[in-house]
Design an enzyme around this catalytic site. Structure first.
Site, PDB file in Angstrom:
ATOM      1  N   ASP A   1       8.642  -5.305  -3.283  1.00 49.87           N
ATOM      2  CA  ASP A   1      10.015  -5.312  -2.752  1.00 49.87           C
ATOM      3  C   ASP A   1      11.017  -4.915  -3.839  1.00 49.87           C
ATOM      4  O   ASP A   1      11.991  -4.197  -3.577  1.00 49.87           O
ATOM      5  CB  ASP A   1      10.357  -6.681  -2.190  1.00 49.87           C
TER       6      ASP A   1
ATOM      7  N   ASP B   1       8.073   9.583   0.455  1.00 53.75           N
ATOM      8  CA  ASP B   1       7.126   8.475   0.569  1.00 53.75           C
ATOM      9  C   ASP B   1       6.581   8.150  -0.823  1.00 53.75           C
ATOM     10  O   ASP B   1       6.210   9.047  -1.582  1.00 53.75           O
ATOM     11  CB  ASP B   1       5.982   8.863   1.513  1.00 53.75           C
TER      12      ASP B   1
ATOM     13  N   GLU C   1       7.368   2.090   2.976  1.00 55.82           N
ATOM     14  CA  GLU C   1       7.742   2.709   1.703  1.00 55.82           C
ATOM     15  C   GLU C   1       8.258   4.132   1.909  1.00 55.82           C
ATOM     16  O   GLU C   1       8.268   4.937   0.982  1.00 55.82           O
ATOM     17  CB  GLU C   1       6.538   2.734   0.753  1.00 55.82           C
TER      18      GLU C   1
ATOM     19  N   ASN D   1       1.437  -3.410  -4.048  1.00 58.59           N
ATOM     20  CA  ASN D   1       1.407  -4.701  -3.362  1.00 58.59           C
ATOM     21  C   ASN D   1       0.102  -5.441  -3.632  1.00 58.59           C
ATOM     22  O   ASN D   1       0.094  -6.661  -3.839  1.00 58.59           O
ATOM     23  CB  ASN D   1       1.607  -4.513  -1.861  1.00 58.59           C
TER      24      ASN D   1
END
Length: 517
Positions: free
Chosen positions: A405, A388, A432, A396
């Site tokens: 992305d 992770d 993620e 973001n």
């Protein structure tokens, strides 16, 4: 007593009216696919206020996978519906749905802006819309694509490359204004929202070189409208389309949006996205199956007609009929090839992640069961790695979803290149989170591989100013089954537990465990 009974009956009638007024409903059973990443605090006074509010007047549009209207059931399903049902249930908000199938999207948006309706879903943010209404934070993101005829072979690597071509777009979508500023009027043709099929037909007949359109919606139209000669040649990753709820600008709705945003910052919709994107593929598969059956009956019908005509017509008519049958057979063969290609694409879609190109969660879970069975038979070790990205939400929030992305794609490439054996499987497990399946890999080898992955991500040096290190890092949990006697689920749970320990230990580290056989 009589007054109390009357009030109760009125309340029941009002509740029934709220669920059916305006002719539409929401299928809220999908709300179970929404989960909270952390608790959301809503005070008792706020909850009391929300529960006392009159039902919200709601408008929706058919835009899968966010919202899909089922004519037979008279209800909507989709990622937006699951999210809406989850949050309104938590807040105790009531609502009534207007199916309004004969109204345009522009008309529905105008009703919200003028206060004749309270909320519209789903809708992407544009500056002029934000001036006349209130947007929530986003809950779903998709991308536009450049769509051309397969035989055109256009060279398009960015939106700027469209300057050389004749291009079509639907009026009012998020990229409409940018294309108008990029292309001269004689190179851009704008279509009404009700005439999107006209946009694709213009590409088919060569009037336009390319169309810019929502990639997810095009993939569905490609099958339902038989656009088999069209393809998406480039995804515009720099121009993501974020979908939100759009409220009329009132003080009450401002408070609702603030509560919505608290939940939207804490929810994970990945299971809902998987469910409804799969639902879309199921629809396409059903269509392909029905189309194949239709072609079979068509072939049988043509054959039967041919036999009757052969025995009833003269030789000249027979020759004419033979030419007709040859042409029909050629058409059927071409359709069969197209359907075969469609089935292959459907299988690929169902097992891969659209952003990174890795296997998706469904493919990983299937392969884990197969490899666990093989491990049990052969007595070989089996390792699972769960990873992770650390503090990825900050990426973001600070850099934007397009950068997020791009980071996910870069990390996916690093994982794929590190876990590079033919038997290894790397997957994007959700958001993620990534996973690696390592057959015939013992604890020490798996731990060494996990450390190489951690270092590979760190060496990417992707900026993350909100992180302590100043760049993106990854936490990894690893579990190894030595002899295959444990279950596949327990192996996955142990890897997840080690990931949890790595995250809470500060991140940018590997935690591992072994399951005794």
């Amino acid at each position: 007593m009589r007054h109390g009974t009357t009030a109760m009956l009125c309340g029941l009638l009002y509740a029934v009216w709220c669920g059916t007024a305006w002719g539409g409903t929401l299928a809220c059973n999908g709300a179970q696919h929404i989960r909270l990443l952390h608790p959301v605090e809503i005070g008792p006074e706020e909850l009391a206020e929300f529960r006392a509010m009159a039902p919200l007047r709601m408008l929706a549009v058919d835009a899968p996978p966010m919202s899909r209207y089922d004519k037979k059931q008279g209800s909507y399903t989709g990622v937006a519906v699951d999210t809406w049902c989850f949050i309104t249930n938590k807040l105790g908000l009531r609502y009534e749905i207007d199916s309004a199938r004969d109204q345009t999207v522009a008309s529905k948006i105008e009703q919200v802006q003028q206060g004749r309706a309270d909320v519209f879903m789903p809708l992407s943010l544009l500056p002029q819309r934000a001036k006349l209404g209130i947007f929530t934070e986003p809950y779903y993101q998709s991308f536009y694509a450049v769509i051309t005829r397969k035989d055109r072979q256009l060279s398009v690597d960015s939106i700027d490359d469209l300057k050389s071509y004749q291009v079509g777009v639907v009026k009012g979508v998020a990229l409409d204004a940018r294309l108008q500023s990029l292309l001269p009027p004689n190179r851009l043709q704008r279509f009404d929202q009700a005439n999107s099929d006209g946009l694709f037909k213009a590409v088919q007949d060569g009037t336009l070189d390319a169309a810019v359109f929502s990639q997810s919606i095009f993939e569905e139209k490609r099958y339902t409208r038989e656009y088999f000669d069209l393809e998406a040649i480039h995804t515009l990753l720099d121009d993501p389309r974020e979908y939100r709820f759009y409220f009329s600008p009132t003080a009450q709705n401002q408070r609702i949006v603030q509560a919505f945003d608290r939940y939207l910052a804490a929810i994970d919709v990945s299971l809902s996205v998987t469910k409804h994107e799969k639902g879309e593929r199921d629809l396409i598969e059903l269509y392909v199956k029905q189309r194949s059956q239709h072609q079979l009956w068509q072939f049988v019908g043509i054959g039967s007609t041919a036999l009757v005509l052969i025995f009833g017509m003269a030789f000249l008519y027979y020759r004419r009929l033979a030419r007709l049958l040859n042409e029909r057979n050629r058409q059927i063969q071409e359709q069969a090839k197209a359907l075969e290609s469609a089935n292959a694409q459907l299988k690929h879609l169902s097992l891969s992640d659209g952003l990174t190109g890795l296997a998706n969660r469904r493919a990983f879970d299937q392969e884990l069961l197969r490899e666990h069975a093989r491990s049990s038979r052969m007595g070989t070790p089996l390792s699972v790695l769960m990873a992770d990205l650390d503090r990825f939400k900050a990426v973001n929030d600070y850099y934007g979803h397009a950068t997020g992305d791009a980071y996910l794609c870069a990390v996916a490439k690093a994982l794929k290149e590190t876990a590079s054996r033919a038997t290894d499987l790397t997957a994007r497990y959700g958001g993620e989170e990534f996973a690696c399946l390592l057959p015939a890999t013992g604890a020490s080898d798996a731990l060494a591989l996990a450390e190489r992955i951690r270092q590979a991500v760190e060496q990417l040096a992707l900026p993350n100013t909100r992180a302590e290190t100043g760049h993106l890092t990854i936490s990894i949990g690893l579990a190894t089954l030595q002899a295959g006697s444990g279950t596949a689920q327990s192996l996955l749970e142990q890897a997840d537990a080690q990931l949890y320990a790595a995250k809470h230990g500060g991140g940018n580290r590997v935690h591992a465990t072994e399951l005794a056989g």
